[in-house]
Write a protein that holds these residues in place. Structure first.
Motif, short mmCIF file in Angstrom:
data_model
loop_
_atom_site.label_atom_id
_atom_site.label_comp_id
_atom_site.label_asym_id
_atom_site.label_seq_id
_atom_site.Cartn_x
_atom_site.Cartn_y
_atom_site.Cartn_z
N UNK A 1 10.83 55.34 60.12
CA UNK A 1 10.39 56.08 58.77
C UNK A 1 9.25 56.90 59.40
N UNK A 2 9.10 57.95 58.48
CA UNK A 2 8.14 59.03 58.61
C UNK A 2 7.33 59.33 57.45
N UNK A 3 5.83 59.10 57.41
CA UNK A 3 5.15 59.25 56.23
C UNK A 3 5.05 60.91 56.05
N UNK A 4 5.53 61.12 54.77
CA UNK A 4 5.57 62.48 54.09
C UNK A 4 4.34 63.06 53.83
N UNK A 5 3.47 62.29 53.50
CA UNK A 5 2.05 62.99 52.99
C UNK A 5 1.19 63.50 53.78
N UNK A 6 0.97 64.60 53.49
CA UNK A 6 -0.09 65.51 54.39
C UNK A 6 0.46 66.19 55.37
N UNK A 7 1.76 66.11 55.45
CA UNK A 7 2.39 66.95 56.68
C UNK A 7 3.05 68.22 56.19
N UNK A 8 3.08 69.41 57.23
CA UNK A 8 3.99 70.47 56.99
C UNK A 8 5.37 70.39 57.61
N UNK A 9 6.13 70.31 56.97
CA UNK A 9 7.60 69.92 57.36
C UNK A 9 8.45 71.11 57.27
N UNK A 10 8.84 72.01 58.25
CA UNK A 10 9.71 73.19 58.19
C UNK A 10 10.58 73.08 59.50
N UNK A 11 11.64 74.12 59.51
CA UNK A 11 12.63 74.06 60.32
C UNK A 11 12.18 74.63 61.46
N UNK A 12 12.58 74.57 62.63
CA UNK A 12 12.42 75.12 64.09
C UNK A 12 13.54 75.12 64.99
#
Length: 206
Positions: free
Chosen positions: A82-93
Motif C-alpha cells: 500500500x502506498x499513500x497517495x497524499x502529497x505525491x506527484x504521481x506521473x508516468x515514466x
C-alpha cells in the motif's frame, strides 16, 4: 490497508469497461485466459493495466506484475503493498508510473482478536473495480511490481479501516492511465453507495 483482493472477472469484462473508458486494451495475442482467483496476496503475480508506450492511438496493455515493492537492500520486512497517495506527484515514466489493478473485490478486517472478521468490499453495480496503483520496473532478478494507492477512507470503507484503496470511476480511467490530470484531482474516495460489504470468512484448508 488492503493486504489482499479478489480477482474473479473475465477478459471480456475488462475489454468492454476499458473501451467505455476510451482506454482500449491492445491485445496483439488475442484474448488471454484469466484464471479466477479468490485471493491475490503480497508477492503474487497478478494482472495490471498500463498505458502503452509510444506514438499513435492511446491504448493500454495487460501484463502480470508482482504485488508489492521489495524493500531497499538492508531493510527488513515484507513488501510495500500500500502506498499513500497524499502529497505525491504521481506521473508516468520509463521505469514506473500509473497503473490500474482490476479486482472483483478487496478484503478488510475488523476485530481485536485472531481470527479477525474478514469483509469483502465490491462494486454495488457488480462491475469489476479498477483500483488506482503505481508500478516500478524490477531490478536484477526482480520482476516489475505494483502497490495499491490509499487515502482517507470513503464512507463505505470507514467502518472497516482507517485507510482505503481507491477504485476509480470509468470516467477517470483514461485520465489516470495516460497521465492527463493531476493525481490529487483523481485520487479521491468514492461516494457513499459505491461499494457494498459482505462477511467473507476464509475457508478452512483441510
Amino acid at each position: 490497508m488492503c493486504a489482499s483482493y479478489e480477482a474473479r472477472f473475465s477478459i471480456t469484462e475488462l475489454v468492454r469497461l476499458l473501451k467505455d473508458a476510451e482506454a482500449p486494451l491492445d491485445l496483439p495475442g488475442g484474448l488471454p485466459n484469466l484464471e479466477p482467483r479468490d485471493e491475490v496476496r503480497p508477492t503474487n503475480l497478478a494482472p495490471v493495466i498500463l498505458a502503452t508506450a509510444g506514438e499513435g492511438a492511446a491504448t493500454t496493455r495487460l501484463i502480470d506484475q508482482r504485488f508489492g515493492f521489495p524493500l531497499p537492500a538492508g531493510r527488513k520486512g515484507g513488501p510495500v503493498i500500500n502506498y499513500r497517495s497524499e502529497g505525491r506527484t504521481l506521473g508516468n515514466g520509463a521505469r514506473g508510473g500509473r497503473c490500474l489493478v482490476p479486482a472483483s473485490g478487496f478484503y478488510e478486517f475488523t476485530g481485536d482478536r485472531y481470527p479477525k472478521t474478514r469483509w469483502r468490499l465490491s462494486a454495488a453495480d457488480g462491475q469489476p473495480l479498477m483500483l488506482a496503483a503505481v508500478w516500478r520496473a524490477g531490478g536484477q532478478d526482480q520482476p516489475d511490481a505494483f502497490a495499491l494507492l490509499t487515502a482517507e477512507p470513503g464512507p463505505d470503507v470507514a467502518p472497516y479501516h482507517s485507510r482505503g484503496v481507491l477504485p476509480l470511476p470509468v470516467g477517470a480511467l483514461a485520465d489516470w492511465l495516460f497521465d492527463r490530470s493531476p493525481a490529487a484531482d483523481l485520487l479521491v474516495p468514492p461516494p457513499a453507495g459505491t461499494l457494498v460489504a459482505e462477511l467473507k470468512p476464509r475457508v478452512a484448508q483441510g
